[in-house]
Design a protein around this motif. Structure first.
Motif, PDB file in Angstrom:
ATOM      1  N   TYR A   9       0.811  -1.223   0.000  1.00 38.80           N
ATOM      2  CA  TYR A   9       0.000   0.000   0.000  1.00 38.80           C
ATOM      3  C   TYR A   9       0.847   1.277   0.000  1.00 38.80           C
ATOM      4  N   PRO A  10       1.957   1.331   0.780  1.00 38.45           N
ATOM      5  CA  PRO A  10       2.753   2.573   0.726  1.00 38.45           C
ATOM      6  C   PRO A  10       3.359   2.818  -0.653  1.00 38.45           C
ATOM      7  N   VAL A  11       3.610   1.725  -1.414  1.00 40.08           N
ATOM      8  CA  VAL A  11       4.166   1.875  -2.766  1.00 40.08           C
ATOM      9  C   VAL A  11       3.077   2.365  -3.721  1.00 40.08           C
ATOM     10  N   PHE A  12       1.874   1.793  -3.592  1.00 37.29           N
ATOM     11  CA  PHE A  12       0.784   2.161  -4.506  1.00 37.29           C
ATOM     12  C   PHE A  12       0.267   3.581  -4.237  1.00 37.29           C
ATOM     13  N   TYR A  13       0.344   4.013  -2.970  1.00 38.34           N
ATOM     14  CA  TYR A  13      -0.332   5.260  -2.577  1.00 38.34           C
ATOM     15  C   TYR A  13       0.033   6.471  -3.454  1.00 38.34           C
ATOM     16  N   PRO A  14       1.335   6.795  -3.634  1.00 36.20           N
ATOM     17  CA  PRO A  14       1.641   7.969  -4.471  1.00 36.20           C
ATOM     18  C   PRO A  14       1.210   7.778  -5.922  1.00 36.20           C
ATOM     19  N   MET A  15       1.252   6.526  -6.394  1.00 35.13           N
ATOM     20  CA  MET A  15       0.829   6.262  -7.780  1.00 35.13           C
ATOM     21  C   MET A  15      -0.669   6.492  -7.917  1.00 35.13           C
ATOM     22  N   LEU A  16      -1.416   6.086  -6.901  1.00 39.07           N
ATOM     23  CA  LEU A  16      -2.868   6.278  -6.927  1.00 39.07           C
ATOM     24  C   LEU A  16      -3.202   7.755  -6.770  1.00 39.07           C
ATOM     25  N   LYS A  17      -2.469   8.414  -5.895  1.00 34.87           N
ATOM     26  CA  LYS A  17      -2.723   9.841  -5.674  1.00 34.87           C
ATOM     27  C   LYS A  17      -2.590  10.619  -6.984  1.00 34.87           C
ATOM     28  N   ALA A  18      -1.627  10.193  -7.815  1.00 35.61           N
ATOM     29  CA  ALA A  18      -1.409  10.869  -9.107  1.00 35.61           C
ATOM     30  C   ALA A  18      -2.611  10.695 -10.039  1.00 35.61           C
ATOM     31  N   LEU A  19      -3.499   9.769  -9.708  1.00 34.02           N
ATOM     32  CA  LEU A  19      -4.663   9.502 -10.570  1.00 34.02           C
ATOM     33  C   LEU A  19      -5.951  10.099  -9.986  1.00 34.02           C
ATOM     34  N   THR A  20      -5.794  11.018  -9.029  1.00 29.97           N
ATOM     35  CA  THR A  20      -6.974  11.627  -8.393  1.00 29.97           C
ATOM     36  C   THR A  20      -7.177  13.058  -8.874  1.00 29.97           C
ATOM     37  N   LYS A  21      -8.319  13.620  -8.509  1.00 32.22           N
ATOM     38  CA  LYS A  21      -8.654  15.038  -8.736  1.00 32.22           C
ATOM     39  C   LYS A  21      -9.479  15.463  -7.523  1.00 32.22           C
ATOM     40  N   PRO A  22      -9.748  16.742  -7.332  1.00 30.56           N
ATOM     41  CA  PRO A  22     -10.596  17.123  -6.199  1.00 30.56           C
ATOM     42  C   PRO A  22     -11.930  16.361  -6.250  1.00 30.56           C
ATOM     43  N   GLY A  23     -12.290  15.759  -5.141  1.00 37.14           N
ATOM     44  CA  GLY A  23     -13.540  14.987  -5.089  1.00 37.14           C
ATOM     45  C   GLY A  23     -13.345  13.486  -5.225  1.00 37.14           C
ATOM     46  N   THR A  24     -12.186  13.067  -5.748  1.00 38.91           N
ATOM     47  CA  THR A  24     -11.936  11.617  -5.866  1.00 38.91           C
ATOM     48  C   THR A  24     -11.957  10.978  -4.479  1.00 38.91           C
ATOM     49  N   VAL A  25     -12.630   9.825  -4.403  1.00 42.05           N
ATOM     50  CA  VAL A  25     -12.655   9.064  -3.146  1.00 42.05           C
ATOM     51  C   VAL A  25     -11.751   7.848  -3.316  1.00 42.05           C
ATOM     52  N   MET A  26     -10.903   7.624  -2.318  1.00 42.10           N
ATOM     53  CA  MET A  26     -10.045   6.439  -2.328  1.00 42.10           C
ATOM     54  C   MET A  26     -10.382   5.600  -1.095  1.00 42.10           C
ATOM     55  N   ILE A  27     -10.829   4.372  -1.331  1.00 39.60           N
ATOM     56  CA  ILE A  27     -11.132   3.468  -0.217  1.00 39.60           C
ATOM     57  C   ILE A  27     -10.131   2.321  -0.255  1.00 39.60           C
ATOM     58  N   THR A  28      -9.543   2.044   0.879  1.00 42.72           N
ATOM     59  CA  THR A  28      -8.565   0.963   0.981  1.00 42.72           C
ATOM     60  C   THR A  28      -9.075  -0.070   1.970  1.00 42.72           C
ATOM     61  N   ASP A  29      -9.102  -1.324   1.542  1.00 41.00           N
ATOM     62  CA  ASP A  29      -9.674  -2.385   2.384  1.00 41.00           C
ATOM     63  C   ASP A  29      -8.593  -3.051   3.236  1.00 41.00           C
ATOM     64  N   ASN A  30      -9.042  -3.715   4.281  1.00 37.46           N
ATOM     65  CA  ASN A  30      -8.204  -4.562   5.149  1.00 37.46           C
ATOM     66  C   ASN A  30      -7.154  -3.791   5.948  1.00 37.46           C
ATOM     67  N   VAL A  31      -7.438  -2.548   6.295  1.00 41.55           N
ATOM     68  CA  VAL A  31      -6.386  -1.782   6.974  1.00 41.55           C
ATOM     69  C   VAL A  31      -6.241  -2.132   8.457  1.00 41.55           C
TER      70      VAL A  31
END
Ligand SMILES: C[S@@+](CC[C@H](N)C(=O)[O-])C[C@H]1O[C@@H](n2cnc3c(N)ncnc32)[C@H](O)[C@@H]1O
Length: 213
Positions: A137-159
């Protein structure tokens, strides 16, 4: 189990249930030990989809396609879903399930390691669902963040890792120590990222819910 099973059974008993296709797919996944989102997470996602009505969805961790088919089924608006899976044996099964569900034109299954595929995707997405290798997850996080815009929701399971994440370093196995440390790193980073509003909810195995400001 982070919530007493009796409460979960009680709460789940009020849910309306899924389509016959999804009920069968869930039974098949359970029979074959394929990890899929739990009932309370399914119910949460269905309500969330009604609220957010996302047009572009990205999922990391397709397994056999259960959650992507659920999202395609219960999202009230036309949408596209990119989902990523790296386990070779699951790819043909996921592909067939997506076809049988009638969502081949909605769901694109990307075969490979998310760390390699994510940088090739074009954002922004309205909703990102992260449900893959917990230690990454720490590796994916910045990559996913780069695919967001204001209003994007990111849900992560099993935390919350069945509650084990709060246990002392000394009572967990060496392998899990690394995973839990990385999970805590992810939760810290996401929780302190001023670009997002965030919370952690005891749904399923614990979810992190982020909204891009
Ligand atoms: C919990 S399962 C996903 C379940 C699915 N979201 C559902 O509820 O139907 C996690 C999946 O992520 C896949 N996975 C793990 N690490 C991955 C990676 N680095 N890239 C792509 N897929 C990965 C695993 O093979 C596994 O099938």
């Amino acid at each position: 189990m982070i919530i007493d099973e009796r409460y979960l059974t009680f709460m789940n008993s009020f849910a309306e249930g899924n389509t016959e296709f999804l009920e069968n797919l869930e039974a098949d996944a359970i029979a074959n030990y394929v990890p899929i989102i739990r009932k309370d997470m399914q119910n949460f996602l269905k309500v969330f989809l009604q609220m957010k009505q996302p047009k572009r969805i990205l999922e990391v961790g397709a397994a056999i396609g259960f959650s992507s088919v659920l999202m395609a089924t219960y999202n009230p608006v036309d949408c596209t879903i990119d989902t990523i899976e790296n386990y070779d044996k699951r790819i043909p099964i996921a592909k067939k399930n997506i076809e049988d569900a009638g969502f081949s034109d909605v769901i694109t299954l990307h075969h490979g390691d998310a760390a390699e595929i994510l940088p090739t995707l074009e954002g922004p997405y309205d909703f990102i669902f992260m449900d893959a290798a917990k230690g990454q997850y720490p590796v994916f996080y910045p990559m996913l963040k780069a695919l967001t815009k204001p209003g994007t929701v990111m849900i992560t399971d099993n935390v919350l890792q069945d509650g084990d994440i709060i246990e002392s370093h000394f009572v967990v196995t060496r392998r899990n120590r690394t995973i839990y440390k990385r999970m805590r790193d992810f939760l810290y980073e996401a929780g302190h990222d001023s670009d997002f509003s965030s919370t952690i909810l005891p749904v399923g195995d614990g979810i992190s819910l982020l909204v891009r400001k």
